[in-house]
Design a protein around this motif. Structure first.
Motif, PDB file in Angstrom:
ATOM      1  N   MET A   1       0.851  -1.203   0.000  1.00  0.00           N
ATOM      2  CA  MET A   1       0.000   0.000   0.000  1.00  0.00           C
ATOM      3  C   MET A   1       0.889   1.257   0.000  1.00  0.00           C
ATOM      4  SD  MET A   1      -3.210   1.092   0.452  1.00  0.00           S
ATOM      5  CE  MET A   1      -4.095   2.490   1.017  1.00  0.00           C
ATOM      6  N   TYR A   2       0.669   2.120  -0.991  1.00  0.00           N
ATOM      7  CA  TYR A   2       1.438   3.365  -1.043  1.00  0.00           C
ATOM      8  C   TYR A   2       0.642   4.479  -0.355  1.00  0.00           C
ATOM      9  CZ  TYR A   2       4.545   1.087  -4.305  1.00  0.00           C
ATOM     10  OH  TYR A   2       5.452   0.230  -4.855  1.00  0.00           O
ATOM     11  N   ASP A   3       1.381   5.489   0.100  1.00  0.00           N
ATOM     12  CA  ASP A   3       0.703   6.696   0.571  1.00  0.00           C
ATOM     13  C   ASP A   3       0.324   7.551  -0.638  1.00  0.00           C
ATOM     14  OD1 ASP A   3       0.892   6.374   3.491  1.00  0.00           O
ATOM     15  OD2 ASP A   3       3.035   6.306   3.051  1.00  0.00           O
ATOM     16  N   TYR A   4       1.318   7.757  -1.538  1.00  0.00           N
ATOM     17  CA  TYR A   4       1.067   8.596  -2.711  1.00  0.00           C
ATOM     18  C   TYR A   4       1.495   7.880  -3.986  1.00  0.00           C
ATOM     19  CZ  TYR A   4       0.323  12.545   0.390  1.00  0.00           C
ATOM     20  OH  TYR A   4      -0.175  13.369   1.358  1.00  0.00           O
ATOM     21  N   VAL A   5       0.642   7.917  -4.998  1.00  0.00           N
ATOM     22  CA  VAL A   5       1.057   7.553  -6.353  1.00  0.00           C
ATOM     23  C   VAL A   5       1.035   8.835  -7.177  1.00  0.00           C
ATOM     24  CG1 VAL A   5       0.352   6.404  -8.482  1.00  0.00           C
ATOM     25  CG2 VAL A   5       0.433   5.105  -6.355  1.00  0.00           C
ATOM     26  N   GLU A 180      -9.589   2.234   1.132  1.00  0.00           N
ATOM     27  CA  GLU A 180      -8.431   2.978   1.668  1.00  0.00           C
ATOM     28  C   GLU A 180      -8.079   4.191   0.830  1.00  0.00           C
ATOM     29  OE1 GLU A 180      -8.152  -0.200   0.636  1.00  0.00           O
ATOM     30  OE2 GLU A 180      -8.079  -1.379   2.491  1.00  0.00           O
ATOM     31  N   GLY A 181      -8.524   4.251  -0.404  1.00  0.00           N
ATOM     32  CA  GLY A 181      -8.144   5.345  -1.303  1.00  0.00           C
ATOM     33  C   GLY A 181      -8.443   4.998  -2.747  1.00  0.00           C
ATOM     34  N   PHE A 182      -7.394   4.491  -3.450  1.00  0.00           N
ATOM     35  CA  PHE A 182      -7.544   4.218  -4.882  1.00  0.00           C
ATOM     36  C   PHE A 182      -6.767   2.967  -5.279  1.00  0.00           C
ATOM     37  CE2 PHE A 182      -7.833   8.711  -4.072  1.00  0.00           C
ATOM     38  CZ  PHE A 182      -8.949   9.101  -4.796  1.00  0.00           C
ATOM     39  N   VAL A 183      -7.251   2.331  -6.352  1.00  0.00           N
ATOM     40  CA  VAL A 183      -6.475   1.270  -6.989  1.00  0.00           C
ATOM     41  C   VAL A 183      -6.116   1.794  -8.387  1.00  0.00           C
ATOM     42  CG1 VAL A 183      -6.412  -1.129  -7.760  1.00  0.00           C
ATOM     43  CG2 VAL A 183      -7.775  -0.491  -5.748  1.00  0.00           C
ATOM     44  N   VAL A 184      -4.816   1.883  -8.637  1.00  0.00           N
ATOM     45  CA  VAL A 184      -4.327   2.435  -9.911  1.00  0.00           C
ATOM     46  C   VAL A 184      -3.859   1.268 -10.774  1.00  0.00           C
ATOM     47  CG1 VAL A 184      -2.638   3.982 -10.977  1.00  0.00           C
ATOM     48  CG2 VAL A 184      -3.603   4.543  -8.726  1.00  0.00           C
ATOM     49  N   THR A 185      -4.461   1.144 -11.955  1.00  0.00           N
ATOM     50  CA  THR A 185      -4.096   0.035 -12.844  1.00  0.00           C
ATOM     51  C   THR A 185      -3.137   0.533 -13.919  1.00  0.00           C
ATOM     52  OG1 THR A 185      -6.292  -0.879 -12.497  1.00  0.00           O
ATOM     53  CG2 THR A 185      -5.023  -1.807 -14.327  1.00  0.00           C
ATOM     54  N   VAL A 186      -2.082  -0.248 -14.127  1.00  0.00           N
ATOM     55  CA  VAL A 186      -1.040   0.122 -15.073  1.00  0.00           C
ATOM     56  C   VAL A 186      -0.995  -0.896 -16.204  1.00  0.00           C
ATOM     57  CG1 VAL A 186       1.484   0.095 -15.280  1.00  0.00           C
ATOM     58  CG2 VAL A 186       0.401   1.478 -13.523  1.00  0.00           C
ATOM     59  N   TYR A 196      -3.498   8.221  -1.728  1.00  0.00           N
ATOM     60  CA  TYR A 196      -3.688   9.465  -2.502  1.00  0.00           C
ATOM     61  C   TYR A 196      -3.101   9.309  -3.900  1.00  0.00           C
ATOM     62  CZ  TYR A 196      -3.977  11.149   2.321  1.00  0.00           C
ATOM     63  OH  TYR A 196      -4.296  11.311   3.636  1.00  0.00           O
ATOM     64  N   VAL A 197      -3.691  10.053  -4.851  1.00  0.00           N
ATOM     65  CA  VAL A 197      -3.172  10.039  -6.230  1.00  0.00           C
ATOM     66  C   VAL A 197      -2.901  11.484  -6.672  1.00  0.00           C
ATOM     67  CG1 VAL A 197      -3.686   9.508  -8.655  1.00  0.00           C
ATOM     68  CG2 VAL A 197      -4.425   7.934  -6.862  1.00  0.00           C
ATOM     69  N   ILE A 198      -1.760  11.679  -7.337  1.00  0.00           N
ATOM     70  CA  ILE A 198      -1.415  12.999  -7.880  1.00  0.00           C
ATOM     71  C   ILE A 198      -1.358  12.879  -9.400  1.00  0.00           C
ATOM     72  CG2 ILE A 198       0.387  14.775  -7.976  1.00  0.00           C
ATOM     73  CD1 ILE A 198       1.148  13.829  -5.076  1.00  0.00           C
ATOM     74  N   ASN A 199      -2.188  13.667 -10.072  1.00  0.00           N
ATOM     75  CA  ASN A 199      -2.333  13.595 -11.522  1.00  0.00           C
ATOM     76  C   ASN A 199      -1.474  14.690 -12.166  1.00  0.00           C
ATOM     77  OD1 ASN A 199      -3.258  13.605 -14.176  1.00  0.00           O
ATOM     78  ND2 ASN A 199      -5.322  14.331 -13.659  1.00  0.00           N
ATOM     79  N   GLU A 327     -14.869  15.507  -6.757  1.00  0.00           N
ATOM     80  CA  GLU A 327     -15.641  14.251  -6.735  1.00  0.00           C
ATOM     81  C   GLU A 327     -14.902  13.100  -6.057  1.00  0.00           C
ATOM     82  OE1 GLU A 327     -17.439  13.000 -10.415  1.00  0.00           O
ATOM     83  OE2 GLU A 327     -17.503  15.073 -11.134  1.00  0.00           O
ATOM     84  N   ALA A 328     -13.569  13.177  -6.044  1.00  0.00           N
ATOM     85  CA  ALA A 328     -12.785  12.068  -5.481  1.00  0.00           C
ATOM     86  C   ALA A 328     -11.775  12.626  -4.488  1.00  0.00           C
ATOM     87  CB  ALA A 328     -12.076  11.306  -6.607  1.00  0.00           C
ATOM     88  N   LYS A 329     -12.135  12.613  -3.206  1.00  0.00           N
ATOM     89  CA  LYS A 329     -11.247  13.147  -2.167  1.00  0.00           C
ATOM     90  C   LYS A 329      -9.937  12.352  -2.155  1.00  0.00           C
ATOM     91  CE  LYS A 329     -13.645  16.423  -0.876  1.00  0.00           C
ATOM     92  NZ  LYS A 329     -13.170  17.670  -1.421  1.00  0.00           N
ATOM     93  N   GLY A 330      -8.837  13.054  -2.022  1.00  0.00           N
ATOM     94  CA  GLY A 330      -7.533  12.376  -2.006  1.00  0.00           C
ATOM     95  C   GLY A 330      -6.920  12.259  -3.400  1.00  0.00           C
ATOM     96  N   PHE A 331      -7.597  12.821  -4.400  1.00  0.00           N
ATOM     97  CA  PHE A 331      -7.083  12.795  -5.779  1.00  0.00           C
ATOM     98  C   PHE A 331      -6.784  14.252  -6.167  1.00  0.00           C
ATOM     99  CE2 PHE A 331      -7.109  12.736 -10.309  1.00  0.00           C
ATOM    100  CZ  PHE A 331      -6.735  11.453 -10.676  1.00  0.00           C
ATOM    101  N   TYR A 332      -5.559  14.509  -6.627  1.00  0.00           N
ATOM    102  CA  TYR A 332      -5.133  15.896  -6.860  1.00  0.00           C
ATOM    103  C   TYR A 332      -4.797  16.142  -8.326  1.00  0.00           C
ATOM    104  CZ  TYR A 332      -4.982  15.914  -1.829  1.00  0.00           C
ATOM    105  OH  TYR A 332      -5.342  15.813  -0.519  1.00  0.00           O
ATOM    106  N   HIS A 333      -5.310  17.249  -8.878  1.00  0.00           N
ATOM    107  CA  HIS A 333      -5.043  17.608 -10.275  1.00  0.00           C
ATOM    108  C   HIS A 333      -3.938  18.649 -10.377  1.00  0.00           C
ATOM    109  CE1 HIS A 333      -8.757  15.694 -11.381  1.00  0.00           C
ATOM    110  NE2 HIS A 333      -9.494  16.530 -10.681  1.00  0.00           N
TER     111      HIS A 333
END
Ligand SMILES: Cc1cc2nc3c(=O)[nH]c(=O)nc-3n(C[C@H](O)[C@H](O)[C@H](O)COP(=O)(O)OP(=O)(O)OC[C@H]3O[C@@H](n4cnc5c(N)ncnc54)[C@H](O)[C@@H]3O)c2cc1C
Length: 480
Positions: A1-5, A180-186, A196-199, A327-333
């Motif tokens: 589990m990451y804190d930030y992607v 917990e947050g997000f699942v990021v598929t690669v 958290y995710v940083i876009n 719309e998605a808390k913890g996701f940053y643009h």
């Protein structure tokens, strides 16, 4: 589990990665390309603007001014080269002189404190090749030039040394919300769980946002820009960045001295539909040539060694968009980061981490954080005695691989094997400039290729110029 992607390893994602590595947290950077800095950060003017022309009170202005200063701090820490050129914005007649005075008002409103109006004769003392049609000049001494790829490598290398994970060839293809947050598929295959995710995906920020939002509040409108590169033999033809007056389409066609002596001529500015379009066009290059003539007399176009084009990630809003998703808390643009995004990048990273995400309130400081990145001085920049000293210490400095740019075997090996090494021809070129000179790799590409095969133990057909499927060779031509 990451804190930030962090998605995207351009200059913005790279500075963010380094900023995150100052805290005790687990961070991962995902990059779809085969290298750091392969999109907007690859193809731009390399200018650290003074902040003279974005809208007063905008994020662009605030972060441009701070970013310009922060580069001074990281110059030594991270071995990021800076060329303190200053800039001249030029006017040609009464009408343009009035616009130049308006620009002075914007400059003042933006709290750029160092500026001066010069007449043609005064400006010519330091810039003798200025076009004779110029009547007045606005001098902006805090404008500088950097080497954008080196800046991005430096930040990412330092972030990796301080614990951040980096995965290239990792295209984010889906994001779902989780408990917990997000699942990021690669690559439609691997899943990474993160709080958290940083876009930070430049031209793709709206597509990535659409993975977690029903109503994306911004749209990227790609803007194409073309350039000529003049050989380093023109060094000194202009000493400042030369700007025309800005228009609605940006800062216009410029003459920009580069760190290694080349001069960039361009860019033009065209809205395009295709986010990935980085080809040159006859019309674009002709426009660049015609407009450069308004800046200087007898621009040495006979010294052109290549052309290239970049795509600005301009948004349908006027300013940088740096915010948490509604719309998605913890996701940053980080969207609409077009010019002056290179200048602002260190400030964007601090603003996001400290003022928007409040990382300092969630995680403790990483006491082991080492801000220093070591890099040998470039062999070609040394005097004769120093070069002899280098060769005595390491005989691989005695073998010149790229004759145009004086790049040694040791420098190529460092580019291949360094903390953020590369196994491609373009990756080596970006790191040490082998192939960046007059012959554009005609002489050294084959030598670099052989060193990559030797060092990485790749099979000869596997070595690529850049990304996947850009193999240098497709089959053997002689039967043994
Ligand atoms: C022609 C031109 C001239 C410019 N001149 C200047 C200048 O002189 N000074 C200045 O300050 N600024 C300038 N800029 C702006 C500056 O280059 C950009 O603001 C800056 O490079 C933006 O960096 P970035 O990291 O946001 O974007 P990028 O460098 O584009 O990085 C985004 C990254 O995200 C990755 N990515 C995208 N989608 C995905 C996905 N699905 N999964 C994983 N990774 C993904 C991309 O591959 C890319 O590496 C110029 C821009 C252009 C195009």
């Amino acid at each position: 589990m990451y804190d930030y992607v962090v998605i995207g390893a351009g200059i913005v994602g790279s500075f963010i990665a380094r900023e995150l590595s100052k805290y005790n947290l687990k961070a991962l950077v995902l990059e779809k390309e085969n290298d750091v800095a392969n999109v907007q950060t690859l193809a731009n003017s390399a200018i650290l603007h003074s902040g003279h022309n974005p809208e007063p009170n905008s994020l662009k202005t605030k972060l441009c001014l701070l970013g310009n200063k922060l580069y001074e701090e990281v110059e030594d820490e991270l071995c990021i080269p800076l060329l303190r050129t200053g800039a001249y914005v030029v006017a040609h007649n009464n009408d343009e002189e009035q616009k130049l005075l308006d620009l002075v008002e914007t400059t003042k409103a933006n709290h750029v404190t160092e500026y001066e109006l010069l007449d043609y004769a005064e400006a010519c003392k330091t810039e003798p090749n200025l076009a004779k049609s110029i009547t007045k000049v606005l001098s902006l001494p805090t404008t500088k030039v950097t080497y954008p790829w080196e800046a991005a490598f430096a930040c990412m290398e330092n972030a990796i040394v301080n614990g951040v994970e980096f995965k290239k060839n990792s295209e984010v293809t889906n994001i779902t919300k989780s408990k917990e947050g997000f699942v990021v598929t690669v690559n439609k295959l691997d899943n990474y769980h993160t709080k958290y995710v940083i876009n930070a995906t430049g031209v793709n920020t709206d597509d990535i946002a659409a993975m977690v939002e029903k109503h994306v509040s911004f749209k990227i409108k790609p803007r194409h820009g073309e350039y000529y590169v003049l050989d380093k033999r023109v060094k000194g033809f202009v000493n400042h960045v030369l700007y025309p007056l800005p228009t609605d389409l940006g800062k216009g066609v410029l003459l920009t001295p580069q760190i290694h002596g080349n001069i960039l001529v361009g860019p033009d500015s065209k809205w395009v539909d295709d986010k990935y379009r980085t080809n040159n066009t006859p019309a674009g290059l002709e426009y660049v040539k015609t407009n450069a003539k308004h800046l200087a007399e007898n621009v040495p176009f006979h010294q052109i060694i290549r052309s290239f084009a970049g795509i600005r990630a301009t948004s349908d809003q006027d300013d940088f968009i740096i915010e948490e998703s509604k719309e998605a808390k913890g996701f940053y643009h980080l969207a609409g980061i077009d010019s002056p995004g290179l200048t602002a990048a260190p400030a964007i990273a601090k603003y996001l981490v400290e003022d928007i995400m409040h990382v300092q309130d969630k995680y403790s400081i990483n006491k082991e954080f080492n801000p220093i990145r070591f890099k040998n001085k470039e062999f070609g920049s040394l005097d004769y005695e120093q070069q002899l000293e280098f060769i005595k210490k390491d005989p691989l400095h005695g073998n010149i691989i790229c004759k145009c740019e004086n790049i040694t075997e040791r420098e190529v090996l460092d580019a291949i094997n360094g903390p953020l090494g590369s196994n491609t021809i373009k990756g080596v070129k970006k790191r040490c400039r082998a192939g960046a000179g007059l012959c554009q790799g005609g002489y050294c590409e084959e030598k670099v290729y052989k060193l990559i095969v030797r060092e990485t133990k790749a099979t000869p057909l596997d070595v690529c110029y850049d990304g996947a499927k850009s193999n240098m060779f497709v089959s053997e031509t002689k039967v043994k």
